[in-house]
Design a protein around this motif. Structure first.
Motif, PDB file in Angstrom:
ATOM      1  N   UNK A 166       0.816  -1.217   0.000  1.00 31.01           N
ATOM      2  CA  UNK A 166       0.000   0.000   0.000  1.00 31.01           C
ATOM      3  C   UNK A 166       0.848   1.265   0.000  1.00 31.01           C
ATOM      4  N   UNK A 167       2.144   1.142   0.290  1.00 29.60           N
ATOM      5  CA  UNK A 167       3.010   2.326   0.316  1.00 29.60           C
ATOM      6  C   UNK A 167       3.469   2.735  -1.077  1.00 29.60           C
ATOM      7  N   UNK A 168       3.263   1.882  -2.062  1.00 27.22           N
ATOM      8  CA  UNK A 168       3.794   2.136  -3.401  1.00 27.22           C
ATOM      9  C   UNK A 168       2.827   2.964  -4.241  1.00 27.22           C
ATOM     10  N   UNK A 169       3.397   3.871  -5.002  1.00 18.90           N
ATOM     11  CA  UNK A 169       2.592   4.683  -5.914  1.00 18.90           C
ATOM     12  C   UNK A 169       2.531   4.078  -7.313  1.00 18.90           C
ATOM     13  N   UNK A 170       3.344   3.058  -7.565  1.00 22.88           N
ATOM     14  CA  UNK A 170       3.330   2.386  -8.867  1.00 22.88           C
ATOM     15  C   UNK A 170       3.094   0.893  -8.661  1.00 22.88           C
ATOM     16  N   UNK A 171       2.763   0.241  -9.751  1.00 20.30           N
ATOM     17  CA  UNK A 171       2.558  -1.202  -9.740  1.00 20.30           C
ATOM     18  C   UNK A 171       3.581  -1.851 -10.661  1.00 20.30           C
ATOM     19  N   UNK A 172       4.165  -2.931 -10.220  1.00 22.07           N
ATOM     20  CA  UNK A 172       5.142  -3.668 -11.023  1.00 22.07           C
ATOM     21  C   UNK A 172       4.510  -4.958 -11.534  1.00 22.07           C
ATOM     22  N   UNK A 173       4.657  -5.193 -12.814  1.00 22.16           N
ATOM     23  CA  UNK A 173       4.167  -6.419 -13.457  1.00 22.16           C
ATOM     24  C   UNK A 173       5.371  -7.141 -14.027  1.00 22.16           C
ATOM     25  N   UNK A 174       5.581  -8.367 -13.620  1.00 27.01           N
ATOM     26  CA  UNK A 174       6.762  -9.121 -14.057  1.00 27.01           C
ATOM     27  C   UNK A 174       6.342 -10.472 -14.621  1.00 27.01           C
ATOM     28  N   UNK A 175       6.862 -10.800 -15.791  1.00 29.73           N
ATOM     29  CA  UNK A 175       6.630 -12.113 -16.392  1.00 29.73           C
ATOM     30  C   UNK A 175       7.969 -12.793 -16.601  1.00 29.73           C
ATOM     31  N   UNK A 176       8.136 -13.943 -15.990  1.00 29.87           N
ATOM     32  CA  UNK A 176       9.354 -14.728 -16.129  1.00 29.87           C
ATOM     33  C   UNK A 176       9.026 -15.974 -16.948  1.00 29.87           C
ATOM     34  N   UNK A 177       9.693 -16.117 -18.080  1.00 27.63           N
ATOM     35  CA  UNK A 177       9.549 -17.314 -18.911  1.00 27.63           C
ATOM     36  C   UNK A 177      10.718 -18.249 -18.613  1.00 27.63           C
ATOM     37  N   UNK A 178      10.397 -19.502 -18.413  1.00 28.51           N
ATOM     38  CA  UNK A 178      11.409 -20.504 -18.066  1.00 28.51           C
ATOM     39  C   UNK A 178      12.143 -20.962 -19.318  1.00 28.51           C
ATOM     40  N   UNK A 179      12.863 -20.020 -19.925  1.00 30.52           N
ATOM     41  CA  UNK A 179      13.652 -20.320 -21.114  1.00 30.52           C
ATOM     42  C   UNK A 179      14.845 -19.372 -21.148  1.00 30.52           C
ATOM     43  N   UNK A 180      15.993 -19.924 -21.479  1.00 32.35           N
ATOM     44  CA  UNK A 180      17.206 -19.123 -21.589  1.00 32.35           C
ATOM     45  C   UNK A 180      18.106 -19.701 -22.654  1.00 32.35           C
ATOM     46  N   UNK A 181      19.313 -19.194 -22.703  1.00 35.59           N
ATOM     47  CA  UNK A 181      20.248 -19.645 -23.734  1.00 35.59           C
ATOM     48  C   UNK A 181      20.585 -21.129 -23.596  1.00 35.59           C
ATOM     49  N   UNK A 182      20.415 -21.688 -22.398  1.00 36.70           N
ATOM     50  CA  UNK A 182      20.710 -23.125 -22.228  1.00 36.70           C
ATOM     51  C   UNK A 182      19.698 -24.012 -22.957  1.00 36.70           C
ATOM     52  N   UNK A 183      18.560 -23.429 -23.373  1.00 37.98           N
ATOM     53  CA  UNK A 183      17.522 -24.203 -24.064  1.00 37.98           C
ATOM     54  C   UNK A 183      17.666 -24.149 -25.578  1.00 37.98           C
ATOM     55  N   UNK A 184      18.733 -23.558 -26.060  1.00 35.71           N
ATOM     56  CA  UNK A 184      18.944 -23.438 -27.503  1.00 35.71           C
ATOM     57  C   UNK A 184      19.723 -24.630 -28.046  1.00 35.71           C
ATOM     58  N   UNK A 185      19.537 -24.883 -29.331  1.00 35.96           N
ATOM     59  CA  UNK A 185      20.356 -25.884 -30.013  1.00 35.96           C
ATOM     60  C   UNK A 185      21.719 -25.268 -30.302  1.00 35.96           C
ATOM     61  N   UNK A 200      23.502 -25.277 -32.736  1.00 38.07           N
ATOM     62  CA  UNK A 200      23.647 -24.704 -34.077  1.00 38.07           C
ATOM     63  C   UNK A 200      22.710 -23.517 -34.310  1.00 38.07           C
ATOM     64  N   UNK A 201      21.915 -23.180 -33.290  1.00 40.81           N
ATOM     65  CA  UNK A 201      20.995 -22.042 -33.387  1.00 40.81           C
ATOM     66  C   UNK A 201      21.001 -21.301 -32.051  1.00 40.81           C
ATOM     67  N   UNK A 202      22.121 -20.708 -31.722  1.00 40.35           N
ATOM     68  CA  UNK A 202      22.239 -20.008 -30.441  1.00 40.35           C
ATOM     69  C   UNK A 202      21.860 -18.532 -30.605  1.00 40.35           C
ATOM     70  N   UNK A 203      21.576 -17.894 -29.469  1.00 37.40           N
ATOM     71  CA  UNK A 203      21.195 -16.486 -29.471  1.00 37.40           C
ATOM     72  C   UNK A 203      19.709 -16.247 -29.656  1.00 37.40           C
ATOM     73  N   UNK A 204      18.907 -17.334 -29.761  1.00 40.72           N
ATOM     74  CA  UNK A 204      17.477 -17.180 -30.030  1.00 40.72           C
ATOM     75  C   UNK A 204      16.733 -16.596 -28.824  1.00 40.72           C
ATOM     76  N   UNK A 205      17.080 -17.012 -27.620  1.00 45.18           N
ATOM     77  CA  UNK A 205      16.396 -16.477 -26.433  1.00 45.18           C
ATOM     78  C   UNK A 205      16.601 -14.969 -26.346  1.00 45.18           C
ATOM     79  N   UNK A 206      17.822 -14.520 -26.626  1.00 48.40           N
ATOM     80  CA  UNK A 206      18.100 -13.090 -26.603  1.00 48.40           C
ATOM     81  C   UNK A 206      17.415 -12.381 -27.765  1.00 48.40           C
ATOM     82  N   UNK A 207      17.355 -13.013 -28.920  1.00 49.70           N
ATOM     83  CA  UNK A 207      16.648 -12.430 -30.054  1.00 49.70           C
ATOM     84  C   UNK A 207      15.188 -12.168 -29.702  1.00 49.70           C
TER      85      UNK A 207
END
Length: 413
Positions: free
Chosen positions: A20-39, A41-48
């Motif tokens: 109740x002390x905050x004047x703003x609201x934070x909305x956060x979405x975390x997807x369980x995917x990162x660079x470790x989930x890439x093939x 031969x196709x890296x950099x997709x999570x960052x893309x």
């Protein structure tokens, strides 16, 4: 810290916290995917996708325009383990944030124009920060040396520039629908919200998004390192750098808190052992630090330093190893742990002043174990004993588990 947790029928996990002390609201979405989930031969997709997600969704062509009109701000980050998107917005306009996030979870626009624009952005980032920037390849070199089978071998930006240059629309769509799903996401909202009202808003926008077939993660285990590794490279840089990377446990492991304590004690402040011996006493480094990677799988304990002009890199490495051995052999006192805890507690309390930090950390802890563990981090550190530190220091600083990068200036060749 009161939180309420829910799960929709499509698998979306929800965490709500009223502040109740905050004047703003934070909305956060975390997807369980990162660079470790890439093939490999196709890296950099999570960052893309960190970029593509802002390029327009199936029903909303201009994400930023709509958010700015509602007084909101947004950003995102990708790591080897997760992808995280966040918004701060006045609570009166929370519905706008949920409308935007639900539409891009439903589907991106997938236009060739958007792909080409974001591909070029990522290519320029790769060139600017990793190919043309001094020290840009430091951690890629360390990763390739320390990891031999696990996908931590490459950084979030990707292993090779060609992987992003050659990314096709069909590859991009396949990656999206594999990983960007309600049943692969955690949504947290923190601020001056009402629980029931906020839950109904979430249901309004996310309930109809279908469950997707998210592949079960089955990553290769990194085998135990059987001997010290070294790599010497020569680059056009202003100062030489030494990095030592020791294998350590993952962030979920029972020894993780003690491992963090080891890094804090050896590199606690200006009077800590690393700084005192190597910067003050021997004048070998201009700066040196110890830190942990915090990886979800087998992690790394880093000691990294920039050398004083004219200092010998080989001698500096020997000096670091002597300091490490001194730490392993030294007595650990409870008062040292107590001082560290006080400093961490101050940091923890300051961090919790921000609803955005709380929203992000609640998501991360829910993914690792459960959101409630967020407030237990301090207790885990307080439970670490001097004997735990001694045991972990000896275990971490095993020379056979160490990889050392000697980063020379070209002129020393």
């Amino acid at each position: 810290m009161e939180i309420k947790k829910y799960t929709l029928e499509n698998g979306l996990k929800i965490i709500l916290h009223q502040d109740k002390s905050s004047t703003i609201t934070a909305v956060n979405l975390l997807y369980d995917v990162g660079a470790r989930d890439e093939h490999e031969d196709q890296t950099g997709f999570a960052h893309l996708f960190e970029h593509l997600m802002f390029g327009g969704s199936v029903n909303i062509p201009h994400y930023d325009n709509a958010l700015e009109k509602a007084g909101g701000k947004n950003n995102a980050f990708t790591s080897n383990d997760i992808t995280n998107y966040y918004i701060t917005i006045p609570k009166e306009n929370l519905e706008t944030a949920l409308w935007l996030e639900s539409d891009r979870m439903l589907s991106l626009a997938f236009s060739e124009k958007s792909l080409e624009v974001q591909r070029n952005v990522v290519i320029e980032e790769f060139k600017q920060n990793y190919l043309n920037k001094p020290y840009g390849d430091l951690y890629q070199l360390v990763r390739e040396m320390t990891y031999k089978v696990h996908p931590y071998r490459w950084q979030t930006i990707g292993k090779e520039l060609s992987h992003i240059e050659n990314a096709q629309m069909k590859d991009v769509k396949e990656f999206f629908f594999k990983h960007y799903a309600p049943n692969n996401c955690i949504l947290s909202i923190c601020g001056n919200i009402e629980y029931d009202e906020t839950l109904e808003l979430i249901k309004k926008y996310f309930d109809e998004i279908p469950v997707r077939d998210v592949p079960k993660r089955n990553l290769p285990l990194e085998p135990k390192q059987e001997g010290a590794r070294q790599l010497k490279v020569y680059r056009d840089v202003p100062a030489e750098v030494l990095i030592k990377a020791y294998k350590m446990c993952d962030i979920r492991h029972k020894n993780y808190a003690a491992s963090v304590t080891v890094s804090n004690l050896i590199d606690f402040n200006q009077s800590a052992l690393l700084h005192q011996r190597l910067v003050v006493d021997q004048n070998l480094f201009t700066d040196i630090s110890a830190y942990v990677s915090g990886s979800f799988d087998t992690g790394l304990f880093y000691i990294s330093g920039t050398l004083v002009e004219g200092a010998d890199l080989e001698k500096a490495n020997t000096a670091v190893e002597k300091v490490v051995e001194e730490f392993v052999q030294s007595d650990i006192h409870q008062e040292d742990l107590d001082k560290m805890i006080i400093n961490y507690e101050v940091f923890f309390l300051k961090e919790n002043e921000s609803v955005l930090n709380k929203a992000m950390n609640l998501c991360k802890n829910e993914l690792l174990t459960e959101a409630e563990d967020y407030t237990k981090a301090l207790d885990k550190l307080k439970a670490v004993t001097p004997n735990d530190v001694k045991r972990l220091a000896k275990e971490i600083f095993d020379p056979n588990q160490c990889s050392t990068l000697f980063y020379y200036k070209n002129e020393t060749r």
